[in-house]
Design an enzyme around this catalytic site. Sequence first.
Site, PDB file in Angstrom:
ATOM      1  N   GLY A 194      -8.219   2.883  -9.311  1.00 36.18           N
ATOM      2  CA  GLY A 194      -6.919   2.565  -8.754  1.00 36.18           C
ATOM      3  C   GLY A 194      -6.697   3.302  -7.441  1.00 36.18           C
ATOM      4  O   GLY A 194      -7.404   4.270  -7.112  1.00 36.18           O
ATOM      5  N   CYS A 195      -5.697   2.857  -6.702  1.00 34.72           N
ATOM      6  CA  CYS A 195      -5.442   3.441  -5.383  1.00 34.72           C
ATOM      7  C   CYS A 195      -4.922   4.875  -5.496  1.00 34.72           C
ATOM      8  O   CYS A 195      -5.448   5.787  -4.844  1.00 34.72           O
ATOM      9  CB  CYS A 195      -4.478   2.562  -4.594  1.00 34.72           C
ATOM     10  SG  CYS A 195      -2.976   2.081  -5.488  1.00 34.72           S
ATOM     11  N   TYR A 196      -3.903   5.098  -6.315  1.00 33.59           N
ATOM     12  CA  TYR A 196      -3.394   6.458  -6.501  1.00 33.59           C
ATOM     13  C   TYR A 196      -4.479   7.392  -7.043  1.00 33.59           C
ATOM     14  O   TYR A 196      -4.652   8.514  -6.539  1.00 33.59           O
ATOM     15  CB  TYR A 196      -2.200   6.457  -7.456  1.00 33.59           C
ATOM     16  CG  TYR A 196      -0.869   6.080  -6.873  1.00 33.59           C
ATOM     17  CD1 TYR A 196      -0.355   6.735  -5.752  1.00 33.59           C
ATOM     18  CD2 TYR A 196      -0.081   5.088  -7.458  1.00 33.59           C
ATOM     19  CE1 TYR A 196       0.898   6.401  -5.239  1.00 33.59           C
ATOM     20  CE2 TYR A 196       1.168   4.745  -6.950  1.00 33.59           C
ATOM     21  CZ  TYR A 196       1.655   5.403  -5.844  1.00 33.59           C
ATOM     22  OH  TYR A 196       2.886   5.081  -5.336  1.00 33.59           O
TER      23      TYR A 196
END
Length: 350
Positions: A153-155
């Site tokens: 995921g990005c986070y």
Amino acid sequence: MTTFKAGLVGVTGYTGMELARLLCGHGALELVRATSRSDAGRTLAQLFPGLTGLPLGGLTVSEPDVDDLAGACDLVFLAVPHGTAMDMAAALVGRGVRVVDLSADFRIKDPQTYAQWYGLEHRHPGLIADAVFGLPELNAPAIRTARLIANPGCYPTSAILGLYPALSRGFAEPDGLVIDAKSGATGAGRKAAVGSLFCEVSDTFRAYNLGRHRHTPEIEQELSRLAGRELRVSFNTHLLPINRGILSTCYARLARPATLAEVHAAYEAAYADAPWVRVLPQGALPETKNVRGTMFCDIGLVVDPRTDRLIVVSCIDNLCRGASGQALANANLMLGLDPATGLNLAPLVP
């Protein structure tokens, strides 16, 4: 150079759009299938006029069909929501096709944890163990031989890269980690929703999903592996009035006395062979504009002796480094290519 054939399931979302943009200039990976149930029959240029006149603009979007994808493609990107990806990934892997899944369906190693956070029982738990967490700086050897990649995921990409050297080299206490993260509006996806409307996002700043963001178990799982023990994090998310970018400020108690110079040297050593991670000079802090549209993760460091804390600021582009560009880097590794193929990108400034 050998040319490989790729498919992209879910071309109409922001991650699908970004992948199509990146594949236009790849050279060794040709997009031969782009699918969408709602837009089948249209060309990519009709969907995204910015692709007019570019090599992929004339590609006609088709309905997703596993048999067709398996027959035409060496590798398939799945840019579809969690719950949807798992069945298609299982079917494609079963047909010998390599898969990079941009959803969360194979990131969480414990099916019960996945069910708890995503409200869905995993239908292919036996495949989870085969999936490699696709963070190239940490897992490149396993990625090269994988048949299924769980694209991070990005986070989590921002948080894990930011905290990895501090935890693995013993500068940070594993207990009491706080990750204060902010994302641009594209992180919410392209679906129509009141909270993502221009007038709802522009000229304001808000927190959301405090204490319950679905990326929490992914971050805890990977940081626990790096720390060599189970840990819990306080992960807090906010929405910025910008299109692209994530800036994560991570707070950790120092495990032992250390100067900024010592911590900085450890970070530089940890990422000496990682060209996409830029450890900024001492005293400098990252900004979203300096990574926009790129694979870079910029990291700034502060040692605060008054509070006995290490503060790490980690900054990425959520669509490129945090999703589609990272997926392409993983595909490059799986296909035996230089991971930077098609990804030597300068920031989009201003």
